[in-house]
Design a protein around this motif. Structure first.
Motif, PDB file in Angstrom:
ATOM      1  N   PHE A 103       0.830  -1.209   0.000  1.00  0.00           N
ATOM      2  CA  PHE A 103       0.000   0.000   0.000  1.00  0.00           C
ATOM      3  C   PHE A 103       0.862   1.256   0.000  1.00  0.00           C
ATOM      4  CE2 PHE A 103      -2.372   3.362   2.196  1.00  0.00           C
ATOM      5  CZ  PHE A 103      -3.554   3.374   1.466  1.00  0.00           C
ATOM      6  N   ALA A 104       1.966   1.223   0.767  1.00  0.00           N
ATOM      7  CA  ALA A 104       2.853   2.394   0.888  1.00  0.00           C
ATOM      8  C   ALA A 104       4.214   1.939   1.379  1.00  0.00           C
ATOM      9  CB  ALA A 104       2.253   3.423   1.844  1.00  0.00           C
ATOM     10  N   PHE A 105       5.170   2.863   1.315  1.00  0.00           N
ATOM     11  CA  PHE A 105       6.535   2.595   1.784  1.00  0.00           C
ATOM     12  C   PHE A 105       6.998   3.755   2.665  1.00  0.00           C
ATOM     13  CE2 PHE A 105       6.040   0.454  -2.257  1.00  0.00           C
ATOM     14  CZ  PHE A 105       6.562  -0.813  -2.020  1.00  0.00           C
ATOM     15  N   ILE A 106       7.657   3.413   3.775  1.00  0.00           N
ATOM     16  CA  ILE A 106       8.225   4.434   4.666  1.00  0.00           C
ATOM     17  C   ILE A 106       9.709   4.149   4.853  1.00  0.00           C
ATOM     18  CG2 ILE A 106       8.186   5.499   6.945  1.00  0.00           C
ATOM     19  CD1 ILE A 106       5.306   4.597   7.272  1.00  0.00           C
ATOM     20  N   PRO A 107      10.597   4.918   4.234  1.00  0.00           N
ATOM     21  CA  PRO A 107      12.031   4.776   4.541  1.00  0.00           C
ATOM     22  C   PRO A 107      12.288   5.427   5.897  1.00  0.00           C
ATOM     23  CG  PRO A 107      11.676   6.546   2.952  1.00  0.00           C
ATOM     24  CD  PRO A 107      10.332   5.928   3.197  1.00  0.00           C
ATOM     25  N   PHE A 108      13.138   4.807   6.710  1.00  0.00           N
ATOM     26  CA  PHE A 108      13.403   5.397   8.023  1.00  0.00           C
ATOM     27  C   PHE A 108      14.852   5.162   8.434  1.00  0.00           C
ATOM     28  CE2 PHE A 108      12.277   1.051   9.088  1.00  0.00           C
ATOM     29  CZ  PHE A 108      13.089   0.725  10.175  1.00  0.00           C
ATOM     30  N   GLN A 109      15.265   5.884   9.463  1.00  0.00           N
ATOM     31  CA  GLN A 109      16.628   5.779   9.981  1.00  0.00           C
ATOM     32  C   GLN A 109      16.650   4.898  11.223  1.00  0.00           C
ATOM     33  OE1 GLN A 109      16.983  10.199  10.144  1.00  0.00           O
ATOM     34  NE2 GLN A 109      18.918   9.899   9.072  1.00  0.00           N
ATOM     35  N   SER A 110      17.612   3.982  11.284  1.00  0.00           N
ATOM     36  CA  SER A 110      17.758   3.119  12.455  1.00  0.00           C
ATOM     37  C   SER A 110      19.208   3.183  12.927  1.00  0.00           C
ATOM     38  CB  SER A 110      17.362   1.676  12.111  1.00  0.00           C
ATOM     39  OG  SER A 110      18.210   1.154  11.096  1.00  0.00           O
ATOM     40  N   ILE A 145      -1.202   3.783  -7.134  1.00  0.00           N
ATOM     41  CA  ILE A 145       0.251   3.815  -6.978  1.00  0.00           C
ATOM     42  C   ILE A 145       0.574   3.943  -5.493  1.00  0.00           C
ATOM     43  CG2 ILE A 145       2.375   5.011  -7.595  1.00  0.00           C
ATOM     44  CD1 ILE A 145       0.815   6.249  -9.958  1.00  0.00           C
ATOM     45  N   PRO A 146       1.407   3.074  -4.938  1.00  0.00           N
ATOM     46  CA  PRO A 146       1.762   3.189  -3.525  1.00  0.00           C
ATOM     47  C   PRO A 146       2.399   4.543  -3.215  1.00  0.00           C
ATOM     48  CG  PRO A 146       2.436   1.061  -4.381  1.00  0.00           C
ATOM     49  CD  PRO A 146       2.011   1.889  -5.562  1.00  0.00           C
ATOM     50  N   VAL A 147       2.096   5.047  -2.045  1.00  0.00           N
ATOM     51  CA  VAL A 147       2.670   6.314  -1.587  1.00  0.00           C
ATOM     52  C   VAL A 147       4.074   6.062  -1.060  1.00  0.00           C
ATOM     53  CG1 VAL A 147       2.469   8.173   0.108  1.00  0.00           C
ATOM     54  CG2 VAL A 147       0.412   7.255  -1.008  1.00  0.00           C
ATOM     55  N   ILE A 148       5.012   6.924  -1.408  1.00  0.00           N
ATOM     56  CA  ILE A 148       6.369   6.871  -0.848  1.00  0.00           C
ATOM     57  C   ILE A 148       6.474   8.004   0.167  1.00  0.00           C
ATOM     58  CG2 ILE A 148       8.833   6.770  -1.305  1.00  0.00           C
ATOM     59  CD1 ILE A 148       7.255   4.669  -2.857  1.00  0.00           C
ATOM     60  N   GLU A 149       6.516   7.654   1.439  1.00  0.00           N
ATOM     61  CA  GLU A 149       6.573   8.669   2.495  1.00  0.00           C
ATOM     62  C   GLU A 149       7.972   9.284   2.575  1.00  0.00           C
ATOM     63  OE1 GLU A 149       4.156   9.718   4.371  1.00  0.00           O
ATOM     64  OE2 GLU A 149       2.582   8.192   4.198  1.00  0.00           O
ATOM     65  N   PRO A 150       8.077  10.498   3.108  1.00  0.00           N
ATOM     66  CA  PRO A 150       9.399  11.092   3.347  1.00  0.00           C
ATOM     67  C   PRO A 150      10.154  10.247   4.384  1.00  0.00           C
ATOM     68  CG  PRO A 150       7.661  12.745   3.522  1.00  0.00           C
ATOM     69  CD  PRO A 150       6.983  11.415   3.476  1.00  0.00           C
ATOM     70  N   LEU A 151      11.463  10.403   4.428  1.00  0.00           N
ATOM     71  CA  LEU A 151      12.273   9.664   5.388  1.00  0.00           C
ATOM     72  C   LEU A 151      11.829   9.990   6.812  1.00  0.00           C
ATOM     73  CD1 LEU A 151      14.881   7.814   5.561  1.00  0.00           C
ATOM     74  CD2 LEU A 151      16.062   9.923   6.187  1.00  0.00           C
ATOM     75  N   HIS A 152      11.598   8.935   7.620  1.00  0.00           N
ATOM     76  CA  HIS A 152      11.201   9.097   9.016  1.00  0.00           C
ATOM     77  C   HIS A 152      12.394   8.856   9.939  1.00  0.00           C
ATOM     78  CE1 HIS A 152       7.184   9.162   7.515  1.00  0.00           C
ATOM     79  NE2 HIS A 152       6.581   8.758   8.611  1.00  0.00           N
ATOM     80  N   SER A 153      12.403   9.544  11.044  1.00  0.00           N
ATOM     81  CA  SER A 153      13.337   9.205  12.114  1.00  0.00           C
ATOM     82  C   SER A 153      12.750   7.997  12.849  1.00  0.00           C
ATOM     83  CB  SER A 153      13.496  10.371  13.084  1.00  0.00           C
ATOM     84  OG  SER A 153      12.278  10.593  13.791  1.00  0.00           O
ATOM     85  N   TRP A 154      13.554   7.376  13.703  1.00  0.00           N
ATOM     86  CA  TRP A 154      13.059   6.241  14.471  1.00  0.00           C
ATOM     87  C   TRP A 154      11.888   6.664  15.361  1.00  0.00           C
ATOM     88  CZ3 TRP A 154      12.805   1.229  14.694  1.00  0.00           C
ATOM     89  CH2 TRP A 154      12.469   0.592  15.892  1.00  0.00           C
ATOM     90  N   ARG A 155      11.997   7.825  15.986  1.00  0.00           N
ATOM     91  CA  ARG A 155      10.923   8.314  16.856  1.00  0.00           C
ATOM     92  C   ARG A 155       9.640   8.560  16.062  1.00  0.00           C
ATOM     93  NH1 ARG A 155      11.976   9.806  21.973  1.00  0.00           N
ATOM     94  NH2 ARG A 155      14.149   9.892  22.671  1.00  0.00           N
ATOM     95  N   GLU A 156       9.772   9.120  14.888  1.00  0.00           N
ATOM     96  CA  GLU A 156       8.599   9.363  14.049  1.00  0.00           C
ATOM     97  C   GLU A 156       7.919   8.062  13.654  1.00  0.00           C
ATOM     98  OE1 GLU A 156       9.839  13.534  11.770  1.00  0.00           O
ATOM     99  OE2 GLU A 156      10.527  11.592  10.978  1.00  0.00           O
ATOM    100  N   LEU A 157       8.729   7.062  13.341  1.00  0.00           N
ATOM    101  CA  LEU A 157       8.164   5.765  12.967  1.00  0.00           C
ATOM    102  C   LEU A 157       7.418   5.147  14.139  1.00  0.00           C
ATOM    103  CD1 LEU A 157       7.950   3.546  10.792  1.00  0.00           C
ATOM    104  CD2 LEU A 157       9.992   2.513  11.808  1.00  0.00           C
ATOM    105  N   MET A 158       8.016   5.193  15.328  1.00  0.00           N
ATOM    106  CA  MET A 158       7.362   4.621  16.509  1.00  0.00           C
ATOM    107  C   MET A 158       6.067   5.361  16.839  1.00  0.00           C
ATOM    108  SD  MET A 158       9.006   1.955  17.521  1.00  0.00           S
ATOM    109  CE  MET A 158       9.060   1.668  15.734  1.00  0.00           C
ATOM    110  N   LYS A 159       6.060   6.652  16.643  1.00  0.00           N
ATOM    111  CA  LYS A 159       4.847   7.434  16.902  1.00  0.00           C
ATOM    112  C   LYS A 159       3.730   7.055  15.931  1.00  0.00           C
ATOM    113  CE  LYS A 159       3.254  12.197  17.504  1.00  0.00           C
ATOM    114  NZ  LYS A 159       3.629  13.642  17.456  1.00  0.00           N
ATOM    115  N   SER A 160       4.101   6.739  14.695  1.00  0.00           N
ATOM    116  CA  SER A 160       3.099   6.412  13.676  1.00  0.00           C
ATOM    117  C   SER A 160       2.494   5.027  13.873  1.00  0.00           C
ATOM    118  CB  SER A 160       3.723   6.490  12.274  1.00  0.00           C
ATOM    119  OG  SER A 160       4.605   5.396  12.040  1.00  0.00           O
TER     120      SER A 160
END
Length: 258
Positions: A103-110, A145-160
């Motif tokens: 459905f979508a993709f979220i690139p993130f930092q770990s 078309i799947p949504v490509i989200e902006p790059l997330h920080s780890w905290r942003e990903l956990m909040k989502s």
């Protein structure tokens, strides 16, 4: 049959327009001419079989022959959160994930992310990834078309994580014989705890080449994620999301599963 996505304003009641790179591709590469037919979708709710009236490298005008059902999308909306991998591995994840039905993709930092992130290149990178998703969606005859989200920080990903009905955290320790909790077990336990959810939203979190730290696993679990393994073998980062997505869609019944 060739398929193109167009903006909503290009999709009229009886006619559609294809412009820009898509028109150029259709005329110069596919040799499209008046009378040819292909499928056009607005990426939302409308898909139609159209017949070409006029064709130039800058614009194609076509009439709607018949409206078509949007029945190619999975019932489960699975988003792949992928820790940013090296080189062009993210492109592979997006291309194959789109074909399978993400459905979508979220690139993130770990923490163990190997690649050095360059904020100046983010907009261009997102644009490239979005183009890959569009082309893969056309090839796979997706309705969106799947949504490509902006790059997330780890905290942003956990909040989502709170926005999803089910969050799965791919953790190699869970794949070891001593643990053994996989996607099927997690899905069955989740389904038994709640009433059936219509079109559930699922988040699949995948680590980079270096995997996840114990701290990240603990924080993910505290945020409501279920730690799961993908078997007793160690998968490459670009393989894990594709395997996890396929398992989820199988368990949903999308591929003849439950």
């Amino acid at each position: 049959m060739q398929r193109y996505f167009v903006a909503a304003e290009q999709f009229g009641d009886s006619k559609v327009r294809i412009v820009g790179e898509d028109a150029h591709h259709a005329v110069r590469v596919m040799r499209t001419k008046p009378g040819d037919k292909f499928i056009v979708s607005d990426g939302q709710s409308r898909t139609a079989l159209v017949s070409v009236l006029e064709a130039t490298p800058s614009i194609i005008k076509a009439e709607i022959v018949e409206m078509m059902d949007n029945d190619s999308e999975p019932e489960w909306a699975v988003t792949i959160a992928q820790s940013l991998p090296k080189a062009d591995k993210m492109e592979l994840v997006i291309q194959k994930g789109t074909e399978i039905g993400a459905f979508a993709f979220i690139p993130f930092q770990s923490e163990r992310m190997i690649v050095q992130y360059d904020a100046k290149k983010e907009a261009k990178r997102i644009e490239r990834w979005s183009k890959i998703a569009k082309e893969a969606a056309e090839q796979a005859h997706r309705s969106r078309i799947p949504v490509i989200e902006p790059l997330h920080s780890w905290r942003e990903l956990m909040k989502s994580a709170a926005e999803y009905d089910l969050v799965l955290f791919c953790y190699e320790r869970e794949g070891h014989l001593a643990h053994g909790r996989g996607i099927r077990t997690a899905v069955q336990q989740w389904a038994s705890r709640i009433d059936a959810v219509s079109n559930p939203k699922v988040l699949l979190i995948v680590g980079s080449e270096g995997g996840f730290t114990d701290r990240e696993a603990a924080e993910a679990e505290a945020a409501g994620a279920v730690l799961v393994g993908l078997g007793r073998r160690i998968l490459r980062t670009e393989t894990a999301g594709i395997v996890g997505l396929t398992c989820l869609l199988y368990e949903s019944g999308e591929m003849g599963g439950a």
